[in-house]
Design a protein around this motif. Sequence first.
Motif, PDB file in Angstrom:
ATOM      1  N   CYS A 208       5.869   3.889   5.582  1.00 43.78           N
ATOM      2  CA  CYS A 208       6.210   4.783   6.701  1.00 43.78           C
ATOM      3  C   CYS A 208       7.722   4.999   6.793  1.00 43.78           C
ATOM      4  CB  CYS A 208       5.765   4.158   8.015  1.00 43.78           C
ATOM      5  SG  CYS A 208       4.029   3.664   8.044  1.00 43.78           S
ATOM      6  N   ASP A 209       8.112   6.183   7.274  1.00 47.28           N
ATOM      7  CA  ASP A 209       9.548   6.430   7.490  1.00 47.28           C
ATOM      8  C   ASP A 209       9.868   6.693   8.957  1.00 47.28           C
ATOM      9  OD1 ASP A 209       8.778   9.021   8.023  1.00 47.28           O
ATOM     10  OD2 ASP A 209       9.890   9.931   6.371  1.00 47.28           O
ATOM     11  N   GLY A 210       8.966   6.322   9.839  1.00 47.59           N
ATOM     12  CA  GLY A 210       9.174   6.567  11.271  1.00 47.59           C
ATOM     13  C   GLY A 210       8.323   7.729  11.742  1.00 47.59           C
ATOM     14  N   ASP A 211       8.263   8.795  10.922  1.00 48.27           N
ATOM     15  CA  ASP A 211       7.473   9.981  11.277  1.00 48.27           C
ATOM     16  C   ASP A 211       6.298  10.178  10.339  1.00 48.27           C
ATOM     17  OD1 ASP A 211       9.166  11.057  13.409  1.00 48.27           O
ATOM     18  OD2 ASP A 211      10.652  11.331  11.813  1.00 48.27           O
ATOM     19  N   ASP A 212       6.575  10.072   9.037  1.00 43.42           N
ATOM     20  CA  ASP A 212       5.559  10.346   8.019  1.00 43.42           C
ATOM     21  C   ASP A 212       5.145   9.058   7.319  1.00 43.42           C
ATOM     22  OD1 ASP A 212       5.380  13.290   8.162  1.00 43.42           O
ATOM     23  OD2 ASP A 212       7.502  13.159   7.629  1.00 43.42           O
ATOM     24  N   TYR A 213       4.059   9.172   6.539  1.00 43.01           N
ATOM     25  CA  TYR A 213       3.569   7.973   5.853  1.00 43.01           C
ATOM     26  C   TYR A 213       2.874   8.357   4.552  1.00 43.01           C
ATOM     27  CZ  TYR A 213      -0.998   9.441   7.474  1.00 43.01           C
ATOM     28  OH  TYR A 213      -2.136  10.166   7.687  1.00 43.01           O
ATOM     29  N   ILE A 214       2.779   7.380   3.675  1.00 44.43           N
ATOM     30  CA  ILE A 214       1.986   7.523   2.460  1.00 44.43           C
ATOM     31  C   ILE A 214       0.988   6.378   2.444  1.00 44.43           C
ATOM     32  CG2 ILE A 214       2.084   7.263  -0.048  1.00 44.43           C
ATOM     33  CD1 ILE A 214       4.889   8.744   0.335  1.00 44.43           C
ATOM     34  N   LEU A 215      -0.285   6.731   2.372  1.00 48.30           N
ATOM     35  CA  LEU A 215      -1.323   5.701   2.381  1.00 48.30           C
ATOM     36  C   LEU A 215      -1.646   5.316   0.943  1.00 48.30           C
ATOM     37  CD1 LEU A 215      -3.281   4.003   4.042  1.00 48.30           C
ATOM     38  CD2 LEU A 215      -4.879   5.915   4.014  1.00 48.30           C
ATOM     39  N   LEU A 216      -1.587   4.035   0.646  1.00 48.57           N
ATOM     40  CA  LEU A 216      -1.855   3.538  -0.710  1.00 48.57           C
ATOM     41  C   LEU A 216      -3.351   3.265  -0.878  1.00 48.57           C
ATOM     42  CD1 LEU A 216       1.185   3.450  -0.573  1.00 48.57           C
ATOM     43  CD2 LEU A 216       1.161   1.195  -1.572  1.00 48.57           C
ATOM     44  N   PRO A 217      -3.825   3.115  -2.124  1.00 47.07           N
ATOM     45  CA  PRO A 217      -5.246   2.817  -2.325  1.00 47.07           C
ATOM     46  C   PRO A 217      -5.638   1.519  -1.608  1.00 47.07           C
ATOM     47  CG  PRO A 217      -4.170   3.331  -4.414  1.00 47.07           C
ATOM     48  CD  PRO A 217      -3.081   3.230  -3.391  1.00 47.07           C
ATOM     49  N   ALA A 218      -6.820   1.521  -1.017  1.00 50.28           N
ATOM     50  CA  ALA A 218      -7.271   0.350  -0.253  1.00 50.28           C
ATOM     51  C   ALA A 218      -7.564  -0.826  -1.182  1.00 50.28           C
ATOM     52  CB  ALA A 218      -8.518   0.699   0.548  1.00 50.28           C
ATOM     53  N   ALA A 219      -7.216  -2.019  -0.721  1.00 52.06           N
ATOM     54  CA  ALA A 219      -7.392  -3.235  -1.527  1.00 52.06           C
ATOM     55  C   ALA A 219      -8.274  -4.232  -0.789  1.00 52.06           C
ATOM     56  CB  ALA A 219      -6.029  -3.860  -1.802  1.00 52.06           C
ATOM     57  N   GLN A 220      -8.798  -5.202  -1.535  1.00 47.34           N
ATOM     58  CA  GLN A 220      -9.450  -6.352  -0.909  1.00 47.34           C
ATOM     59  C   GLN A 220      -8.786  -7.622  -1.406  1.00 47.34           C
ATOM     60  OE1 GLN A 220     -13.842  -5.994  -1.321  1.00 47.34           O
ATOM     61  NE2 GLN A 220     -13.821  -6.273   0.896  1.00 47.34           N
ATOM     62  N   ASP A 221      -8.489  -8.480  -0.458  1.00 49.21           N
ATOM     63  CA  ASP A 221      -7.876  -9.772  -0.738  1.00 49.21           C
ATOM     64  C   ASP A 221      -8.993 -10.825  -0.787  1.00 49.21           C
ATOM     65  OD1 ASP A 221      -6.002 -11.790  -0.937  1.00 49.21           O
ATOM     66  OD2 ASP A 221      -5.371 -11.718   1.148  1.00 49.21           O
ATOM     67  N   HIS A 222      -8.697 -12.013  -1.250  1.00 44.75           N
ATOM     68  CA  HIS A 222      -9.649 -13.134  -1.246  1.00 44.75           C
ATOM     69  C   HIS A 222      -8.928 -14.310  -0.635  1.00 44.75           C
ATOM     70  CE1 HIS A 222     -11.032 -10.301  -4.222  1.00 44.75           C
ATOM     71  NE2 HIS A 222     -12.191 -10.911  -4.313  1.00 44.75           N
ATOM     72  N   LYS A 223      -9.128 -14.498   0.677  1.00 46.00           N
ATOM     73  CA  LYS A 223      -8.276 -15.453   1.407  1.00 46.00           C
ATOM     74  C   LYS A 223      -8.672 -16.910   1.194  1.00 46.00           C
ATOM     75  CE  LYS A 223      -5.930 -12.729   4.678  1.00 46.00           C
ATOM     76  NZ  LYS A 223      -6.202 -11.595   5.492  1.00 46.00           N
ATOM     77  N   ARG A 224      -9.960 -17.138   0.953  1.00 41.36           N
ATOM     78  CA  ARG A 224     -10.389 -18.534   0.828  1.00 41.36           C
ATOM     79  C   ARG A 224     -10.010 -19.090  -0.535  1.00 41.36           C
ATOM     80  NH1 ARG A 224     -14.086 -20.577   4.110  1.00 41.36           N
ATOM     81  NH2 ARG A 224     -14.606 -19.308   5.908  1.00 41.36           N
ATOM     82  N   LEU A 225      -9.825 -20.397  -0.568  1.00 40.02           N
ATOM     83  CA  LEU A 225      -9.354 -21.065  -1.781  1.00 40.02           C
ATOM     84  C   LEU A 225     -10.388 -21.036  -2.907  1.00 40.02           C
ATOM     85  CD1 LEU A 225      -7.123 -22.958  -3.013  1.00 40.02           C
ATOM     86  CD2 LEU A 225      -8.489 -24.872  -2.172  1.00 40.02           C
ATOM     87  N   LEU A 226     -11.673 -21.163  -2.541  1.00 36.67           N
ATOM     88  CA  LEU A 226     -12.693 -21.414  -3.564  1.00 36.67           C
ATOM     89  C   LEU A 226     -13.634 -20.227  -3.754  1.00 36.67           C
ATOM     90  CD1 LEU A 226     -13.589 -25.025  -2.344  1.00 36.67           C
ATOM     91  CD2 LEU A 226     -11.989 -24.387  -4.164  1.00 36.67           C
ATOM     92  N   ASP A 227     -14.338 -20.234  -4.870  1.00 33.04           N
ATOM     93  CA  ASP A 227     -15.337 -19.206  -5.164  1.00 33.04           C
ATOM     94  C   ASP A 227     -16.336 -19.090  -4.018  1.00 33.04           C
ATOM     95  OD1 ASP A 227     -14.053 -18.930  -7.543  1.00 33.04           O
ATOM     96  OD2 ASP A 227     -15.744 -19.509  -8.812  1.00 33.04           O
TER      97      ASP A 227
END
Length: 421
Positions: A197-216
Amino acid sequence: MKILILGSGGREYSIARAISKEDEKHELFFQPGNGATNNLGTNLNIKDYNELAQFAKDNEIELTIVGPEAPLVDGVVDIFKKEGLTIFGPSKEAAQLEGSKVYMKNFLAKYNIPTARYIETDSIEDAFKFTDSLTAPIVVKADGLCGGKGVIIAQNHDEAKVAISEMLSGKSFGDAGLKVIVEEFLDGYELSMFAVCDGDDYILLPAAQDHKRLLDNDEGPNTGGMGAYAPTPLVDEELYQKVKDRVIVPTLDGMKKENAPFEGVLFIGIMVVNGEPITLEFNVRFGDPECEILMPLMTSSVSDMFLKASTNRLSEIKVEFSKQFAVGVVMASGNYPYSSSTPAEIILDDVKHDEIEKYTHISFAGVSEEDGVLYADGGRVLVCVGLGDSIKEARDRAYLRCGQVHFVGKKIRTDIAYQAL
Ligand code: AMP
Ligand code: GLY
């Protein structure tokens, strides 16, 4: 350009790596950087932000990019801007969207941005009363920054009340827990979305998924993130549009009304419940390891995007992304996330196979260097990134690369991107 990057993780390494690959040649500086960023530029050791701003002026640094949240919440952007320097990141006031969960939740409520039902309070009676009105699991959050540990998902009312008592008494998180949020548990799937964001406008990046837990299988304790992939097929055009209309636009408008226009990365933690994006939280910087997979997907200039965002000129550029997928697998040290481990020498096999050479790389994070030898010297040590025409191809390549990295105690999840496969 001469560019200064604040931070020391894989996130900062990946930004630097992307910038190093641009046609235009840049000179990079890191405060403080890590044992591998010194291959991409110069590591500094200037902790005081006023001194750092002076360094930037003396050395004609044209752009500073802030990676982590702590310097933002401490006001590094305000200090640099006062000196007339160009810096990418939100002001101290705008960084409250991450620095204070109470500020963030009240902002969401004020501007009608959907979020979990909640109470914010420093009163144990009020917190308990609201807890009793919810069905378990119950979410308890400390107000301030707790290094990603300030959220408790309590499985029953008693557990929630213990967490509330320990936070409000200052026992679990010190001053950061003297106010708490108690909120309803949302059942859905989680996404990370990033808007530059630059205060007025924005660029949306491709959506991601994280894996927060330590184990499978998403078991074990929460971590900073053990792996990520993007773009996720769990987001279609309709959902992107909902996030823009219901979250990003009202946030940028709202922050202007609050006299704290938002410049920087708006990281939206989203829970999708019945197709609706509900905002779990904001962060005011890139996610780590999400940044490590988003940077290699950008085909237009990364440094120019940060420069234009820092100078309110995002509308002048078109940011482009490759059609590929990226998967990042975090390699952590033996005792992560509980305690530090003894530094262990990292041995990297010579990459001989064309496919590995071309479609994978490593973003270094918790590493130190001595006499040309790299040591695993932090919780999350590095991220093996694979690119491919499908998520599976990218995933397989990332794991091939993992097989070429060795150090005592190395720890990875073996199921990154499972939601998409
Ligand atoms: P936060 O730091 O607020 O993102 O919380 C850390 C993690 O806790 C999130 O990534 C979610 O996985 C989980 N979480 C937070 N709030 C909720 C909620 N209201 N319902 C379900 N899970 C949540
Ligand atoms: N990967 C999540 C975060 O950076 O907060």
